[in-house]
Motif scaffolding. Structure first.
Motif, PDB file in Angstrom:
ATOM      1  N   ARG A 233       0.819  -1.218   0.000  1.00 55.42           N
ATOM      2  CA  ARG A 233       0.000   0.000   0.000  1.00 55.42           C
ATOM      3  C   ARG A 233       0.853   1.267   0.000  1.00 55.42           C
ATOM      4  O   ARG A 233       0.570   2.224  -0.729  1.00 55.42           O
ATOM      5  CB  ARG A 233      -0.912  -0.014   1.219  1.00 55.42           C
ATOM      6  N   PHE A 234       1.907   1.294   0.799  1.00 54.21           N
ATOM      7  CA  PHE A 234       2.692   2.507   0.981  1.00 54.21           C
ATOM      8  C   PHE A 234       4.002   2.527   0.186  1.00 54.21           C
ATOM      9  O   PHE A 234       4.711   3.525   0.203  1.00 54.21           O
ATOM     10  CB  PHE A 234       3.004   2.719   2.463  1.00 54.21           C
ATOM     11  N   GLY A 235       4.330   1.425  -0.475  1.00 54.81           N
ATOM     12  CA  GLY A 235       5.554   1.407  -1.267  1.00 54.81           C
ATOM     13  C   GLY A 235       6.606   0.481  -0.688  1.00 54.81           C
ATOM     14  O   GLY A 235       6.610   0.160   0.509  1.00 54.81           O
ATOM     15  N   SER A 236       7.516   0.063  -1.551  1.00 55.89           N
ATOM     16  CA  SER A 236       8.507  -0.945  -1.160  1.00 55.89           C
ATOM     17  C   SER A 236       9.463  -0.446  -0.086  1.00 55.89           C
ATOM     18  O   SER A 236      10.048  -1.241   0.646  1.00 55.89           O
ATOM     19  CB  SER A 236       9.308  -1.388  -2.390  1.00 55.89           C
ATOM     20  N   THR A 237       9.636   0.863   0.053  1.00 54.10           N
ATOM     21  CA  THR A 237      10.563   1.391   1.065  1.00 54.10           C
ATOM     22  C   THR A 237       9.937   1.433   2.455  1.00 54.10           C
ATOM     23  O   THR A 237      10.619   1.797   3.417  1.00 54.10           O
ATOM     24  CB  THR A 237      11.016   2.808   0.683  1.00 54.10           C
ATOM     25  N   TRP A 238       8.644   1.088   2.554  1.00 53.09           N
ATOM     26  CA  TRP A 238       7.983   1.170   3.858  1.00 53.09           C
ATOM     27  C   TRP A 238       8.674   0.287   4.890  1.00 53.09           C
ATOM     28  O   TRP A 238       8.804   0.674   6.054  1.00 53.09           O
ATOM     29  CB  TRP A 238       6.517   0.764   3.714  1.00 53.09           C
ATOM     30  N   LEU A 239       9.122  -0.893   4.495  1.00 52.47           N
ATOM     31  CA  LEU A 239       9.731  -1.823   5.442  1.00 52.47           C
ATOM     32  C   LEU A 239      11.251  -1.777   5.433  1.00 52.47           C
ATOM     33  O   LEU A 239      11.887  -2.459   6.226  1.00 52.47           O
ATOM     34  CB  LEU A 239       9.280  -3.264   5.129  1.00 52.47           C
ATOM     35  N   VAL A 240      11.848  -1.012   4.538  1.00 52.38           N
ATOM     36  CA  VAL A 240      13.316  -0.944   4.486  1.00 52.38           C
ATOM     37  C   VAL A 240      13.820  -0.134   5.667  1.00 52.38           C
ATOM     38  O   VAL A 240      13.386   0.977   5.916  1.00 52.38           O
ATOM     39  CB  VAL A 240      13.773  -0.296   3.164  1.00 52.38           C
ATOM     40  N   ASN A 241      14.719  -0.717   6.408  1.00 49.30           N
ATOM     41  CA  ASN A 241      15.295  -0.042   7.575  1.00 49.30           C
ATOM     42  C   ASN A 241      16.797  -0.272   7.551  1.00 49.30           C
ATOM     43  O   ASN A 241      17.305  -1.239   8.118  1.00 49.30           O
ATOM     44  CB  ASN A 241      14.684  -0.581   8.865  1.00 49.30           C
ATOM     45  N   THR A 242      17.486   0.595   6.868  1.00 51.12           N
ATOM     46  CA  THR A 242      18.927   0.463   6.743  1.00 51.12           C
ATOM     47  C   THR A 242      19.611   1.085   7.943  1.00 51.12           C
ATOM     48  O   THR A 242      19.403   2.255   8.252  1.00 51.12           O
ATOM     49  CB  THR A 242      19.411   1.147   5.454  1.00 51.12           C
ATOM     50  N   ARG A 243      20.424   0.300   8.628  1.00 49.31           N
ATOM     51  CA  ARG A 243      21.164   0.808   9.776  1.00 49.31           C
ATOM     52  C   ARG A 243      22.534   1.274   9.333  1.00 49.31           C
ATOM     53  O   ARG A 243      23.227   0.622   8.566  1.00 49.31           O
ATOM     54  CB  ARG A 243      21.304  -0.294  10.836  1.00 49.31           C
ATOM     55  N   ARG A 244      22.920   2.426   9.819  1.00 42.62           N
ATOM     56  CA  ARG A 244      24.212   2.998   9.443  1.00 42.62           C
ATOM     57  C   ARG A 244      25.030   3.271  10.693  1.00 42.62           C
ATOM     58  O   ARG A 244      24.493   3.579  11.753  1.00 42.62           O
ATOM     59  CB  ARG A 244      24.021   4.293   8.643  1.00 42.62           C
TER      60      ARG A 244
END
Length: 261
Positions: A233-244
């Motif tokens: 619903r909100f786009g593929s980046t909704w669940l992406v959580n890149t740790r830096r």
């Protein structure tokens, strides 16, 4: 002597009188001039009277229009386009969540509002000193279909450090389960909207942790009315959580539910 004879005698007497009167050669022209002057005076008076009457009508009409504009128009309101204005809300605003962020407590409020007459929008606003954000979402076009139980749905993102979801469900929904990206299940509280027995809720979390992944609207008998995949619903980046790391290099990502790192 009959009346006819008397009338004829009087006419003859009058004629003999006029026969002795000397008439000027330009008498007819003078008579026409006087008649013209008399008509001119009458016309000027008539035009003046009409103009005065028309002015009175215009002034009176303007006063009438002004009165009608005040009496028949909608009540003046500085917040007529404000979804939170009392004349627009369909139920009392409620506090959906109390969130702690940056050392401040933020109240996330929700309300159903209709500013145009086209139907209710679900609106949220964050209330805190020196902090705030808000938005509104339209009701789902297919909300009246039996297959749709989640009538409003919007993402929440605050200053980049918050991530969440706000939704409104119809009267059939007894509970909602929010499945997180780490597999955890959260059951948020449902709050009345004041409109057709619909209810609303929100779930906000830190953006660097597990995020809402799926909503499941449940009926009172435990049957699933609708399931919504938030990433779709909100786009593929909704669940992406890149740790830096501190130097900006990528250190890893936490997995979505049902997957391994």
């Amino acid at each position: 002597m009959s009346n006819h004879d008397q009338l004829e005698r009087r006419l003859q007497t009058a004629r003999s009188t006029f026969d002795e009167v000397t008439i000027a050669p330009d008498a007819w022209q003078e008579n026409q001039r006087r008649l013209a002057e008399d008509r001119s005076r009458r016309n000027r008076w008539l035009l003046g009277a009409v103009a005065a009457g028309l002015a009175a009508v215009l002034v009176g009409g303007a006063a009438l229009l002004a009165t009608q504009a005040v009496d028949s128009g909608p009540p003046a309101s500085s917040g007529s386009d404000d979804p939170w204005a009392p004349e627009n809300v369909l139920g009392p605003p409620v506090v959906l969540e109390r969130i702690a962020t940056d050392g401040r407590r933020v109240d996330l409020q929700g309300v159903l509002s209709d500013t145009t007459g086209d139907g209710p929008n679900l609106c949220t606003q964050a209330v805190a000193e020196g902090y705030g954000f808000g938005s509104c979402i339209d009701r789902e076009p297919s909300a009246d279909k039996p297959s749709v139980a989640v009538d409003w749905l919007m993402p929440v993102e605050g200053d980049g450090d918050l991530r969440g979801v706000v939704a409104g469900v119809d009267e059939r929904v007894a509970s909602v389960e929010v499945w997180m990206s780490d597999g955890a299940r959260v059951v948020p509280a449902l709050h009345p909207t004041g409109w057709e027995q619909t209810r609303m809720f929100s779930l906000t979390v830190a953006a660097d942790g597990p995020r809402p992944q799926r909503l499941v609207a449940m009926a009172g008998d435990g049957n699933v009315l609708q399931a919504v995949d938030l990433a779709s619903r909100f786009g593929s980046t909704w669940l992406v959580n890149t740790r830096r790391s501190c130097d900006g290099t990528v250190t890893g990502r936490w997995p979505a539910a049902g997957t391994t790192a």
